[in-house]
Design a protein around this motif. Structure first.
Motif, short mmCIF file in Angstrom:
data_model
loop_
_atom_site.label_atom_id
_atom_site.label_comp_id
_atom_site.label_asym_id
_atom_site.label_seq_id
_atom_site.Cartn_x
_atom_site.Cartn_y
_atom_site.Cartn_z
N ASP A 83 0.82 -1.22 0.00
CA ASP A 83 0.00 0.00 0.00
C ASP A 83 0.85 1.26 0.00
O ASP A 83 0.53 2.25 -0.66
N ILE A 84 1.94 1.24 0.76
CA ILE A 84 2.81 2.43 0.79
C ILE A 84 3.37 2.71 -0.60
O ILE A 84 3.39 3.87 -1.07
N SER A 85 3.81 1.68 -1.29
CA SER A 85 4.35 1.88 -2.65
C SER A 85 3.28 2.40 -3.60
O SER A 85 3.52 3.34 -4.39
N ALA A 86 2.08 1.83 -3.53
CA ALA A 86 1.02 2.25 -4.44
C ALA A 86 0.54 3.66 -4.12
O ALA A 86 0.34 4.49 -5.02
N PHE A 87 0.35 3.97 -2.86
CA PHE A 87 -0.14 5.29 -2.48
C PHE A 87 0.90 6.38 -2.76
O PHE A 87 0.55 7.53 -3.03
N PHE A 88 2.17 6.04 -2.69
CA PHE A 88 3.21 7.02 -2.97
C PHE A 88 3.12 7.51 -4.42
O PHE A 88 3.31 8.69 -4.72
N GLN A 89 2.81 6.59 -5.32
CA GLN A 89 2.66 6.97 -6.72
C GLN A 89 1.46 7.88 -6.93
O GLN A 89 1.51 8.85 -7.70
N ALA B 79 -2.93 3.95 -18.48
CA ALA B 79 -3.55 4.43 -17.26
C ALA B 79 -4.60 3.46 -16.74
O ALA B 79 -4.73 3.23 -15.53
N VAL B 80 -5.40 2.87 -17.65
CA VAL B 80 -6.47 1.97 -17.20
C VAL B 80 -5.90 0.71 -16.54
O VAL B 80 -6.32 0.34 -15.43
N PRO B 81 -4.94 0.01 -17.13
CA PRO B 81 -4.37 -1.16 -16.42
C PRO B 81 -3.68 -0.78 -15.12
O PRO B 81 -3.76 -1.53 -14.14
N ALA B 82 -3.05 0.40 -15.12
CA ALA B 82 -2.38 0.81 -13.89
C ALA B 82 -3.40 1.06 -12.77
O ALA B 82 -3.20 0.66 -11.62
N ALA B 83 -4.50 1.74 -13.11
CA ALA B 83 -5.53 2.00 -12.10
C ALA B 83 -6.18 0.70 -11.64
O ALA B 83 -6.48 0.52 -10.46
N ALA B 84 -6.40 -0.23 -12.59
CA ALA B 84 -7.00 -1.52 -12.21
C ALA B 84 -6.06 -2.31 -11.30
O ALA B 84 -6.50 -2.95 -10.33
N THR B 85 -4.78 -2.26 -11.63
CA THR B 85 -3.80 -2.96 -10.78
C THR B 85 -3.77 -2.35 -9.38
O THR B 85 -3.72 -3.08 -8.38
N PHE B 86 -3.81 -1.01 -9.35
CA PHE B 86 -3.82 -0.35 -8.04
C PHE B 86 -5.06 -0.74 -7.24
O PHE B 86 -4.98 -1.04 -6.05
N LEU B 87 -6.22 -0.76 -7.89
CA LEU B 87 -7.46 -1.10 -7.19
C LEU B 87 -7.44 -2.54 -6.69
O LEU B 87 -7.89 -2.83 -5.58
N LEU C 287 -4.76 -4.24 -5.93
CA LEU C 287 -3.84 -4.27 -4.79
C LEU C 287 -4.49 -3.69 -3.54
O LEU C 287 -4.33 -4.22 -2.44
N TYR C 288 -5.25 -2.61 -3.73
CA TYR C 288 -5.94 -1.99 -2.59
C TYR C 288 -6.97 -2.94 -1.98
O TYR C 288 -7.05 -3.09 -0.75
N LEU C 289 -7.75 -3.57 -2.85
CA LEU C 289 -8.77 -4.51 -2.36
C LEU C 289 -8.11 -5.70 -1.67
O LEU C 289 -8.61 -6.19 -0.64
N GLY D 233 -6.80 -4.65 1.74
CA GLY D 233 -7.93 -4.43 2.64
C GLY D 233 -8.57 -5.73 3.09
O GLY D 233 -8.98 -5.87 4.25
N MET D 234 -8.67 -6.69 2.19
CA MET D 234 -9.23 -7.99 2.56
C MET D 234 -8.33 -8.71 3.57
O MET D 234 -8.82 -9.37 4.49
N VAL D 235 -7.01 -8.58 3.37
CA VAL D 235 -6.09 -9.19 4.33
C VAL D 235 -6.31 -8.60 5.71
O VAL D 235 -6.39 -9.31 6.72
N ALA D 236 -6.42 -7.26 5.79
CA ALA D 236 -6.62 -6.61 7.08
C ALA D 236 -7.97 -6.94 7.70
O ALA D 236 -8.08 -7.25 8.89
#
Length: 394
Positions: free
Chosen positions: A163-169, A266-274, A276-278, A281-284
């Motif tokens: 998450d830190i890596s993804a949010f930094f971008q 941009a679309v694959p990058a956003a999908a990859t980010f989402l 990763l985010y999901l 979040g599921m792990v937590a």
């Protein structure tokens, strides 16, 4: 601690001195009427030995009483400390017993037992408690945490890093003019917020299923909704403002190179980010749901504090018992020293009588007079009516 040891009686030296005194007597200086010419000298030496014995005993008694006083002075402080530790242990034992009773399915020892009312045959319901009949009760969990809880912590650490890596971008895309230190603070805060929301959603859902009454019903859905909205917002920013900043070499956290960004990327990058985010979040959330057990946490904490209190009581008890034993040892040594002094006094007095008899025997032997010999020998009879045996004179 040293024991009281009186000076030994110099028997050989005393016999030698008596023999020397008898040798120095003038011929005919003793008759049957004056056979005690050495008694005064023997009495004086005996008084000297007894005086030295008393001096040695008084010195030993003074030093021993000082040590005993110091040992006794420390006892009240150690006793107060021990009583305090025992009281604290009793309180912690109650807390541990209560936590253990909840793990068995009871609110506290004896609380859920029905109580008789004034009406015959009727019972009064037990008081309402937060954890009564909850889904947390599991006696097997008294043994400690399961391996799954540690696996969850490891997975959560990896999720935090991702998450830190993804949010930094994302932060660099919308705040290009900010310093990296400021961006890093924003990333850490955003990561902590979203993971805390997912974690709280899983915990509250588990609490509601377990029957914890004070957890609001809307708590878990609200946390999940906020977590999802933040993720969608971050994914939209990722989609709107471009792709991941890259360089020709290693990954760079510098400014985004807009020349390498495009709508197709941009679309694959956003999908990859989402995704990763999901996933994080599921792990937590799922990990919190599976590992949350308020009763077990309370029991483990109570047991840990109780065990530390047991160790403190053991140490305080040992210190108190050692100090008490030390004081008792000093007093026992005083009693033993007094008894030893009395015995040694009797030995010195008995030896004085023995020296007097020995002197009369030497005088009679030197005189070579049967009448004098009979008179001096019978003047002080030997104990038991038997003539004592003495060492040969020097």
């Amino acid at each position: 601690m040293s024991e009281f040891e009186p000076a030994a009686v110099g028997r050989t030296a005393a016999y030698r001195e008596i023999a020397e005194h008898v040798e120095r007597l003038a011929p005919g200086a003793v008759d049957e009427a004056s056979g005690d010419v050495l008694d005064s000298w023997i009495d004086a030496r005996t008084e000297q030995r007894l005086g030295e014995l008393d001096c040695d005993y008084q010195d030993y008694r003074l030093h021993t009483e000082v040590r005993a006083g110091r040992a006794n002075a420390a006892l009240p402080r150690l006793e107060i400390q021990l009583r305090h530790e025992e009281l604290r242990l009793a309180e912690l034992r109650k807390a541990r017993d209560t936590a253990e009773a909840r793990m068995h399915g009871n609110a506290s020892p004896g609380v859920l037992a029905p109580r008789a009312t004034e009406e015959p045959g009727a019972t009064q319901a037990p008081p309402s408690v937060p954890y009564a009949d909850s889904g947390y009760a599991d006696t097997a969990l008294l043994a400690g945490r399961t391996r799954g809880s540690y696996a969850y912590l490891i997975a959560l650490l990896f999720a935090v890093g991702a998450d830190i890596s993804a949010f930094f971008q994302v932060i660099q895309l919308v705040m290009r003019d900010q310093a990296q230190a400021v961006a890093l603070v924003l990333v850490l805060g955003f990561t902590a917020i979203v993971l805390a929301l997912a974690h709280c959603a899983g915990m509250m859902l588990r609490d509601r299923k377990a029957g914890v009454r004070w957890v609001p019903a809307a708590g878990a859905p609200l946390c999940a909704l906020l977590w999802l909205l933040l993720g969608l917002l971050a994914a939209w920013v990722r989609l709107k403002f471009g792709s991941v900043p890259v360089t020709s070499g290693d990954f760079s956290l510098g400014e985004a190179d807009q020349s390498q960004s495009g709508e197709s990327f941009a679309v694959p990058a956003a999908a990859t980010f989402l995704a990763l985010y999901l996933g994080s979040g599921m792990v937590a959330g799922v990990g919190a749901y599976l590992t949350t057990n308020r009763l077990q946490s309370a029991y483990l904490k109570a047991a840990k504090v109780h065990d530390r209190a047991v160790q403190r009581v053991a140490l305080s008890t040992a210190a108190y018992q050692r100090q008490k034993a030390l004081a008792e040892t000093h007093f026992s040594a005083l009693a033993a020293a007094e008894e030893k002094r009395d015995r040694h006094r009797e030995i010195v007095l008995a030896f004085a009588k023995e020296l007097k008899s020995y002197a009369r025997e030497l005088i009679a032997a030197k005189a070579q007079d049967p009448a004098l010999t009979d008179a001096l020998i019978h003047l002080v009879p030997a104990p038991g009516g038997q003539a004592p045996t003495y060492p040969a004179s020097a």
